[in-house]
Design an enzyme around this catalytic site. Structure first.
Site, short mmCIF file in Angstrom:
data_model
loop_
_atom_site.label_atom_id
_atom_site.label_comp_id
_atom_site.label_asym_id
_atom_site.label_seq_id
_atom_site.Cartn_x
_atom_site.Cartn_y
_atom_site.Cartn_z
N PRO A 9 0.71 -1.21 0.08
CG PRO A 9 -0.21 -1.10 2.07
CD PRO A 9 0.54 -2.14 1.33
CG ASN A 10 -0.33 4.24 1.40
OD1 ASN A 10 -1.21 4.69 0.82
ND2 ASN A 10 -0.07 3.74 2.33
NE ARG A 17 4.09 6.63 1.13
CZ ARG A 17 4.50 5.56 1.75
NH1 ARG A 17 4.77 4.22 0.98
NH2 ARG A 17 4.22 5.12 2.84
CE1 TYR A 22 9.05 5.07 2.45
CE2 TYR A 22 7.34 6.84 2.74
CZ TYR A 22 7.86 5.77 2.91
OH TYR A 22 7.63 4.85 4.12
CG ASN A 73 8.37 -2.41 -0.03
OD1 ASN A 73 7.85 -2.22 1.13
ND2 ASN A 73 9.09 -1.25 -0.42
CB ALA A 76 1.46 0.16 6.22
CD GLU A 97 11.21 -7.47 5.37
OE1 GLU A 97 11.80 -8.60 5.69
OE2 GLU A 97 10.75 -6.60 6.08
CG HIS A 99 11.11 -2.48 4.07
ND1 HIS A 99 9.93 -2.47 4.07
CD2 HIS A 99 11.62 -3.57 4.64
CE1 HIS A 99 9.26 -3.47 4.59
NE2 HIS A 99 10.61 -4.19 4.92
NE ARG A 106 10.58 5.87 8.02
CZ ARG A 106 9.49 5.72 7.13
NH1 ARG A 106 9.44 4.87 6.33
NH2 ARG A 106 8.35 6.30 7.35
#
Ligand code: DQA
Length: 144
Positions: A9-10, A17, A22, A73, A76, A97, A99, A106
């Site tokens: 998502p996103n 965003r 990012y 990825n 969230a 995975e 990111h 973070r």
């Protein structure tokens, strides 16, 4: 070798965003980068993005006996989804995975990754390059 790349998502909002986290490159830029990296490495890459957990579970299930590996990825859903972890375990493909940001630098809640319990490797904080690192890892991974 056929690799499925799944973005959560996103990520379709890249470029808009939180550019301070990012960057300014768009989701199309990311897809082009992945396709170009796959061509250089001589692997076939299919890219899927969804904002919906169930659609991601369906996509993982559909990879069974079709793809040689998955790059995910989960965005969230990384920090919440047992369903995505279970789907990856059910399908049993080598999975990496990725990111864009470094999730360990973070907020505390981002330090928990459910999919990490299954994934062989995690590239976090390398921006777009993380996807190329994941493709390279899957290509060179020893089998058996
Ligand atoms: C992300 C990190 C996640 O914590 C976040 O929810 C995202 C993107 C990344 O690529 O850095 O949406 O997975």
């Amino acid at each position: 070798m056929q690799i499925l790349i799944i973005n959560g998502p996103n990520l379709n909002m890249l470029g808009i965003r939180e550019p301070e986290i990012y960057g300014r490159n768009t989701y199309d830029d990311l897809c082009n980068f992945i396709s170009q990296s796959a061509a250089e490495l001589e692997v076939k890459a299919s890219i899927f993005q969804s904002n919906h957990e169930g659609a991601i579970v369906d996509c993982i299930q559909s990879a069974f006996s079709v793809y040689d590996g998955i790059i995910i990825n989960p965005a969230a859903f990384t920090h919440t989804s047992v369903a995505i972890l279970d789907a990856l375990k059910a399908v049993g493909l080598p999975t990496v995975e990725v990111h864009l940001s470094d999730i360990n630098m973070r907020e505390d809640f981002r330090k928990t990754s459910f999919v990490s319990l299954y994934c062989e490797k995690c590239f976090s904080g390398f921006g777009f390059d993380g996807y190329k690192m994941a493709l390279t890892y899957l290509k060179n991974r020893k089998t058996g």
